[in-house]
Design an enzyme around this catalytic site. Structure first.
Site, PDB file in Angstrom:
ATOM      1  CG  HIS A 200     -43.667  37.288 138.834  1.00  0.00           C
ATOM      2  ND1 HIS A 200     -42.469  36.892 139.778  1.00  0.00           N
ATOM      3  CD2 HIS A 200     -44.438  35.914 138.800  1.00  0.00           C
ATOM      4  CE1 HIS A 200     -42.626  36.105 140.663  1.00  0.00           C
ATOM      5  NE2 HIS A 200     -43.161  35.304 139.962  1.00  0.00           N
TER       6      HIS A 200
ATOM      7  CG  HIS B 256     -43.639  26.308 135.448  1.00  0.00           C
ATOM      8  ND1 HIS B 256     -44.748  25.987 136.870  1.00  0.00           N
ATOM      9  CD2 HIS B 256     -43.572  27.628 135.725  1.00  0.00           C
ATOM     10  CE1 HIS B 256     -44.558  27.184 137.816  1.00  0.00           C
ATOM     11  NE2 HIS B 256     -44.069  28.101 136.904  1.00  0.00           N
TER      12      HIS B 256
HETATM   13  C1  HEM Z   1     -40.159  29.398 138.460  1.00  0.00           C
HETATM   14  C2  HEM Z   1     -43.811  29.020 140.933  1.00  0.00           C
HETATM   15  C3  HEM Z   1     -46.990  30.395 137.112  1.00  0.00           C
HETATM   16  C4  HEM Z   1     -43.337  30.991 134.821  1.00  0.00           C
HETATM   17  C5  HEM Z   1     -40.881  29.883 139.579  1.00  0.00           C
HETATM   18  C6  HEM Z   1     -40.817  29.712 140.845  1.00  0.00           C
HETATM   19  C7  HEM Z   1     -41.993  29.253 141.427  1.00  0.00           C
HETATM   20  C8  HEM Z   1     -43.049  28.953 140.413  1.00  0.00           C
HETATM   21  C9  HEM Z   1     -42.156  28.788 142.382  1.00  0.00           C
HETATM   22  C10 HEM Z   1     -39.347  29.251 140.986  1.00  0.00           C
HETATM   23  C11 HEM Z   1     -38.724  30.720 140.988  1.00  0.00           C
HETATM   24  C12 HEM Z   1     -37.036  30.521 141.723  1.00  0.00           C
HETATM   25  O1  HEM Z   1     -36.933  29.921 142.332  1.00  0.00           O
HETATM   26  O2  HEM Z   1     -36.898  31.247 141.075  1.00  0.00           O
HETATM   27  C13 HEM Z   1     -45.620  28.969 140.138  1.00  0.00           C
HETATM   28  C14 HEM Z   1     -46.294  28.588 140.807  1.00  0.00           C
HETATM   29  C15 HEM Z   1     -47.557  29.367 139.756  1.00  0.00           C
HETATM   30  C16 HEM Z   1     -46.138  29.582 138.661  1.00  0.00           C
HETATM   31  C17 HEM Z   1     -47.261  28.453 141.900  1.00  0.00           C
HETATM   32  C18 HEM Z   1     -48.870  29.250 139.354  1.00  0.00           C
HETATM   33  C19 HEM Z   1     -49.982  28.487 139.659  1.00  0.00           C
HETATM   34  C20 HEM Z   1     -46.030  30.273 136.458  1.00  0.00           C
HETATM   35  C21 HEM Z   1     -46.783  30.912 134.804  1.00  0.00           C
HETATM   36  C22 HEM Z   1     -45.522  31.672 134.206  1.00  0.00           C
HETATM   37  C23 HEM Z   1     -44.452  31.001 134.905  1.00  0.00           C
HETATM   38  C24 HEM Z   1     -48.178  31.550 134.256  1.00  0.00           C
HETATM   39  C25 HEM Z   1     -45.832  32.129 132.295  1.00  0.00           C
HETATM   40  C26 HEM Z   1     -46.040  32.130 131.866  1.00  0.00           C
HETATM   41  C27 HEM Z   1     -42.048  30.732 135.249  1.00  0.00           C
HETATM   42  C28 HEM Z   1     -40.579  30.254 134.765  1.00  0.00           C
HETATM   43  C29 HEM Z   1     -40.178  29.991 135.130  1.00  0.00           C
HETATM   44  C30 HEM Z   1     -40.969  30.151 137.309  1.00  0.00           C
HETATM   45  C31 HEM Z   1     -40.205  30.971 133.522  1.00  0.00           C
HETATM   46  C32 HEM Z   1     -38.442  30.187 135.831  1.00  0.00           C
HETATM   47  C33 HEM Z   1     -37.990  30.890 135.682  1.00  0.00           C
HETATM   48  C34 HEM Z   1     -36.378  30.998 135.672  1.00  0.00           C
HETATM   49  O3  HEM Z   1     -35.707  30.102 135.186  1.00  0.00           O
HETATM   50  O4  HEM Z   1     -35.393  31.703 136.795  1.00  0.00           O
HETATM   51  N1  HEM Z   1     -42.106  29.397 139.107  1.00  0.00           N
HETATM   52  N2  HEM Z   1     -45.526  29.895 138.410  1.00  0.00           N
HETATM   53  N3  HEM Z   1     -45.019  30.994 136.173  1.00  0.00           N
HETATM   54  N4  HEM Z   1     -41.646  30.242 136.812  1.00  0.00           N
HETATM   55 FE1  HEM Z   1     -43.616  29.800 137.436  1.00  0.00          FE
END
Ligand code: HEM
Length: 726
Positions: A99, A261
């Protein structure tokens, strides 16, 4: 995640309202008045280290291996005030890093990990950054320990890398060198006045330039689907636009989303409206910078609410695996809702519903989940092909994610020399805009003199030399430190063909300079075309000053090199194209997203200019007759091509009266007594007489007593622009 899931708690602000007693600036009363504040932000007085602090020097003393070890230890040291999911903060930190870097947008180079902007509102309080206040606070002991030698911006990126490595992923590298900001950047994040609203597409569905995200307060797209509609194919369209604006192609996009993810989980244990307090920007002082205080259950752990979606994507959320891709492609998915009410997807096969260990409750198992945005990678035919190839070739997938992550987190750092530390990869990548060190000039002071003489003898005119030198340097943008005179990319596609550079004139000037270069390079020393272009500008200004009666030397520091076409990514460089350049009185109405005067301030901001620097450059360039295609607008002098302050004197002269011309965007100046037409001008010229703050500076350069000051200040500002990229 749309309005229905994260609803604003009572009393929260963040809605574009001013309160009683607040200072209302002139843009509040007169919204069309030109806003000069971008030229006054990041004042060194805001910086507690002071003007002489060099972050690069401080960082060079850092023991990076030790820092990494400390972060690694911290990952699994769960804190009672915010316990780690699955006993590991790694995934949480990866989201924080993503982010922080993911705000970067190619169209103006703004956003990105540099500066540590995530610490400040508005980003700090964006709904998409919910809970990341806790992630950064978890890192405070490391920041405190290393102090000024490790910026927040570097630490936030490094934490993501260490997290990936901790969970079994081999990263591509890490560079330090991002100095911290001390105040929020003034960035246009969109037209909406409410968080999570989206009103930024034109009738053809094109995302407003230069924005990168689809909603106010989101890093990229709505995870539930376009405007909350669970349509994976529609989501793919949004993702493609948004990730392209972040400089990522389809392959990089799939690698990033799938790779990201693979780790961690989403958080939506309860309805946000029932449980959450205000975001940090609106929270009470006693919360000490935290926001989203959760009054439901424990307020953390299994009761955490962040996005409102709930669940992990894989059965092993703290290990690098290919499970995200195999789950996505091999399972059938059906729509459901999270406990918070957000739309998400679970496997149709119910036997899979207890395959993911709970993040906090021992012995509990949950289904794997996908967002609508995740399903985009399955239902968009192009994304799907890539996802299938990655699943079949795990090493290719790993490398693609490693490289895309490295690019994501380092994209706004400028040229390779800004990349510091022992973990910088040897390979220089194309997106770093490489220039071969071998091509750097080796000229000495005498050579500089003789080369300047040869340039002036070549038959090239003052305006021609000034325009090409300016065009070469003014491609620079401070936001991501790309462009500039180094590399002489004005001689290469696409820059040589940009209309603003007047391709025919640029070709003519460069041909003459190339002849001088090849003659000189037959000798023992070498001059680069990039240096000759800048030297041409210097020679022209010295001549123009002399013709006006001033003997000056324009400071010049050699050492620029020349890039090759192969080292120049055409589509990436096209993002730097100037659709407006008030300094050359150039404006392409169709391609510009602001008025000519606003575009002038925007360019001045990208050139890191102050209000006086912008003002003196405009006056000087008009006197030098340096307008695009030699147009006479604003050339308020009867001695064009000489360096004098006539522009200011005549602009402020009461014997001229101005009226709108019959041609849109132009103005005519008439002799007040005789009615004879004396001058023509654009709004960029007249703004220096009309805007009260600019007029105040213009007056200084029109004083009878500041003729020399005008010349000196112009040369200083010019030299600054020529050296912005060094
Ligand atoms: C978590 C959406 C791209 C890494 C999340 C969450 C959402 C989300 C809704 C949940 C947040 C929460 O409730 O804690 C998206 C969308 C993306 C995107 C819509 C693009 C279309 C990415 C990218 C990365 C990433 C590019 C890294 C390269 C993560 C990680 C989590 C996460 C590691 C888990 C965080 C945790 O365990 O606390 N994402 N994401 N995301 N996202 Fe994404």
């Amino acid at each position: 995640f749309a309005d229905n899931t994260i609803s604003k708690p009572q009393g929260a602000t963040g809605s574009g309202m001013a309160k009683d007693g607040a200072i209302r600036n002139n843009q509040f009363w007169w919204p069309n008045q030109l806003d000069l504040s971008p030229l006054r932000d990041h004042d060194t007085r805001s910086n507690p280290y002071g003007a002489n602090f060099s972050y690069a020097d401080a960082f060079s003393k850092l023991n990076l291996a030790k820092v990494k070890q400390d972060i690694d230890t911290l990952l699994t040291a769960s804190q009672d005030w915010w316990p780690a999911d699955f006993g590991n903060y790694g995934p949480f930190f990866i989201r924080m890093t993503w982010h922080s870097a993911g705000t970067y947008r190619t169209l103006d180079g703004r956003g990105g990990a540099g500066g540590g902007q995530q610490r400040f509102d508005p980003l700090n309080s964006w709904p998409d950054n919910a809970s990341l206040d806790k992630a950064r606070r978890l890192l405070w002991p490391v920041k405190q320990k290393y102090g000024e030698a490790l910026s927040w911006s570097d630490l936030i990126v490094l934490a993501g890398n260490v997290a990936l490595e901790n969970m079994g992923f081999q990263t591509y590298g890490f560079a330090g060198g991002r100095a911290d900001d001390w105040e929020p950047d003034l960035v246009y994040w969109g037209p909406e006045i409410e968080m999570l609203a989206s009103d930024r597409e034109n009738v053809d569905g094109e995302l407003q330039r230069p924005l990168g995200a689809t909603h106010m307060g989101l890093i990229y797209v709505n995870p539930e689907g376009p405007r909350g509609v669970p349509d994976p194919v529609g989501s793919a369209k949004n993702i493609r636009v948004a990730f392209e604006r972040m400089a990522m192609n389809d392959e990089e996009t799939v690698a990033l989303i799938a790779g990201g993810h693979t780790f961690g989980k989403m958080h939506g244990a309860h309805k946000p409206a029932d449980c959450l307090g205000a975001e940090p920007g609106a929270a009470g002082i006693e919360e000490q910078g935290f926001g989203w205080q959760n009054r439901c259950g424990k307020g953390h752990s299994e009761d955490t609410i962040t996005s409102g979606l709930e669940g992990a994507w894989t059965q092993a959320p703290t290990r690098w695996t290919t499970l995200y891709l195999s789950n996505l492609l091999n399972f059938e998915w059906q729509q459901t809702r999270s406990p918070a009410g957000a739309i998400q997807w679970v496997p149709t096969d119910e036997s899979l519903h207890s395959s993911v260990p709970d993040a906090h409750i021992k012995g509990k198992f949950n289904p794997p989940v996908m967002t609508t945005a995740d399903l985009a990678l399955k239902f968009d035919p192009e994304y799907r092909k890539i996802a299938e190839r990655f699943l079949a070739n795990p090493e290719e997938y790993r490398l693609a994610f490693a490289k895309a992550w490295y690019k994501l987190t380092h994209r706004d750092m400028g040229p390779p020399r800004n990349f510091l530390g022992k973990e910088v990869p040897k390979e220089v990548l194309l997106w770093q805009d490489p220039i071969d060190a071998k091509t750097q000039s080796t000229i000495n002071t005498n050579d500089v003199k003789s080369l300047k003489a040869s340039i002036l003898k070549s038959g090239l005119t003052v305006p021609e030399l000034v325009r090409v030198a300016w065009g070469s340097a003014a491609s620079y943008r401070n936001a991501d430190m790309r462009g500039g005179a180094d590399g002489a990319r004005i001689a290469l596609a696409p820059q040589k063909d940009w209309p603003v550079n007047n391709p025919a004139e640029t070709a003519k000037v460069l041909q003459a300079l190339t002849t001088i270069q090849s003659d000189f390079n037959k000798g023992r020393r070498m001059v680069s075309l990039a240096d000759l272009i800048v030297l041409g500008g210097a020679a022209a200004i010295e001549k123009a000053a002399k013709d006006a009666g001033y003997n000056i030397t324009v400071p010049f520091k050699p050492g620029r090199g020349d890039a090759t076409q192969q080292q120049t990514d055409i589509s990436s460089f096209n993002q730097l194209e100037l659709t407006a350049d008030g300094f050359r009185n150039y404006f392409d109405q169709a391609a510009s997203y602001k008025s000519p005067t606003e575009m002038l301030v925007d360019k001045a901001d990208q050139l890191d200019l102050s209000v006086p620097e912008m003002t003196v450059l405009i006056g000087g360039l008009r006197a030098l007759d340096a307008n695009y295609q030699g147009a006479k607008h604003g050339v308020f002098t009867d001695k064009p091509g000489t360096l004098n302050n006539d522009y200011f004197v005549n602009l402020l002269d009461m014997s001229t009266v101005w009226r709108k011309s019959t041609t849109d965007g132009l103005y005519d100046g008439f002799d007040r007594k005789t009615g004879t037409k004396k001058w023509t001008a654009t709004s960029v010229d007249l703004i220096f007489g009309s805007n009260s703050e600019l007029r105040a500076v213009a007056e200084v350069y029109a004083f009878d007593t500041s003729k020399q000051k005008f010349v000196d200040d112009f040369v200083k500002a010019w030299t600054k622009v020529m050296n912005l990229d060094r």
